[in-house]
Enzyme design. Structure first.
Site, PDB file in Angstrom:
ATOM      1  N   ASP A 191      20.012 -32.264 -17.077  1.00 27.03           N
ATOM      2  CA  ASP A 191      20.423 -30.922 -16.650  1.00 27.03           C
ATOM      3  C   ASP A 191      20.765 -30.060 -17.877  1.00 27.03           C
ATOM      4  OD1 ASP A 191      20.327 -30.000 -14.080  1.00 27.03           O
ATOM      5  OD2 ASP A 191      22.243 -30.899 -13.460  1.00 27.03           O
TER       6      ASP A 191
ATOM      7  N   GLN B 201      25.166 -33.332  -8.978  1.00 31.49           N
ATOM      8  CA  GLN B 201      25.037 -32.018  -8.358  1.00 31.49           C
ATOM      9  C   GLN B 201      26.389 -31.300  -8.324  1.00 31.49           C
ATOM     10  OE1 GLN B 201      22.033 -30.609  -7.271  1.00 31.49           O
ATOM     11  NE2 GLN B 201      23.273 -28.758  -7.045  1.00 31.49           N
TER      12      GLN B 201
ATOM     13  N   LYS C  71      14.940 -31.874  -5.145  1.00 30.43           N
ATOM     14  CA  LYS C  71      14.783 -32.492  -6.470  1.00 30.43           C
ATOM     15  C   LYS C  71      14.186 -33.889  -6.331  1.00 30.43           C
ATOM     16  CE  LYS C  71      18.472 -29.726  -8.448  1.00 30.43           C
ATOM     17  NZ  LYS C  71      19.892 -29.570  -8.765  1.00 30.43           N
TER      18      LYS C  71
END
Ligand code: NAP
Length: 291
Positions: A123, A100, A56
């Site tokens: 997200d 995460q 990412k």
């Protein structure tokens, strides 16, 4: 073996195209004095997570976005993590925050996600983002189903009047996927582990999205000829090779379009994270009068 009849939707090629667009818009934003920034927070030493966050951050750098990777020991407390999220919420150089998952067991992941400002929830996991998607208001869409929608768009597929079957009902893939398909006027069926006859459902589908996490959940006998099949699953075959939920060799003989694994939905997920981060920065620029 006969040649595959389905057209492959190439996630790598589409991702490259969309990342090029992100890079161009990022340059334009920088010219106006604002650099989009993503903060990626990793707690603990989960091996798969380490690879995901590295990818990412690299994708951000490649597209010209600023990114910071904050790595913490697995012993970090929930209060410490919440304090970091709060600091990032208030950091004007950061437009997107990604914590995460999974988090260590002593940390309440839901509480942490809810602490992220919805304006920086790239997200799309915050309840406010899920709610916005549900009622059709602007907000961040979860990256994986958003990427699937882009794949359908890339083949010019019109969902109006079509029957879409989503296999899987997780909060991060299945449910938002169903909402996005519904928003585009598909008739949507959501299947899950308690669905008694999955094949009876999938045989009716013009579009099938498999998001289960089990190999060969979808086989050729379960697919209507010409259907579009999107494979979200990420599994390992007996040889340890990455594979999806769909029996690709068989289903590609029947489907009209199919996404491969690897090289399908995977590259699209990170791409949509970049898109969301860029859009967060563009909104910020507009609010600051830089647009
Ligand atoms: P998840 O939270 O484990 O959800 C799996 C879903 O599949 C659940 O809703 C479950 O039903 C359903 N299911 C399980 N067995 C089934 C069966 N035999 N028939 C029908 N439905 C069944 O997984 P997830 O996070 O949504 O992820 C799904 C897959 O996508 C995983 O392989 C994951 O690694 C992959 N993934 C890939 C990407 C990417 O970028 N390519 C991103 C995210 C996830 P219940 O709700 O009834 O348990």
């Amino acid at each position: 073996m006969t040649a595959s009849s389905a057209q492959i939707i190439d996630g790598n090629a589409l991702a490259a195209q969309l990342r090029g667009d992100v890079a161009r818009r990022t340059t334009a934003l920088k010219d106006r004095g604002l650099t989009p920034g993503l903060a990626v927070v990793l707690v603990g030493d989960n091996q798969a997570s380490q690879v995901y966050v590295r990818n990412k951050v690299k994708a951000c750098t490649d597209a010209g976005l600023h990114s910071v990777l904050e790595k913490y020991e697995a012993t970090m407390t929930e209060a410490e993590l919440l304090a970091r999220v709060d600091a990032l919420n208030n950091d004007p150089g950061i437009h997107g925050i990604l914590v995460q998952l999974p988090l260590p067991a002593h940390i309440d992941a839901h509480k942490v996600i809810e602490a992220i400002s919805p304006a920086k929830d790239v997200d799309g996991f915050h309840v406010a983002s899920a709610g916005a998607l549900m009622v059709g208001q602007p907000g961040f869409w979860p990256c994986t189903p958003y990427g699937c929608m882009k794949m359908l768009e890339s083949i010019g597929y019109n969902l109006r009047g079509k029957h879409a079957v989503v296999i899987g009902r997780s909060n991060i893939v299945g449910k938002p996927m169903a909402m996005m398909l519904l928003q585009q006027n598909a008739t949507v069926t959501i299947c899950h582990s308690a669905t008694p006859d999955l094949k009876a459902m999938t045989l009716q589908a013009d579009v099938i999205v498999a998001a289960v996490g089990k190999r060969n959940v979808l086989t050729a006998d379960m697919v209507k000829p010409g259907a579009v099949v999107i494979d979200v699953g990420m599994n390992r075959d007996d040889a340890g090779k990455l594979c999806g939920d769909v029996d690709f060799a068989g289903v590609s003989q029947v489907a009209g379009h199919i996404t491969p694994v690897p090289g399908g939905v995977g590259p699209m997920t990170i791409t949509m994270l970049l898109v969301n981060t860029l859009e967060a920065a563009e909104r910020d620029a507009a609010q600051r009068g830089l647009a």
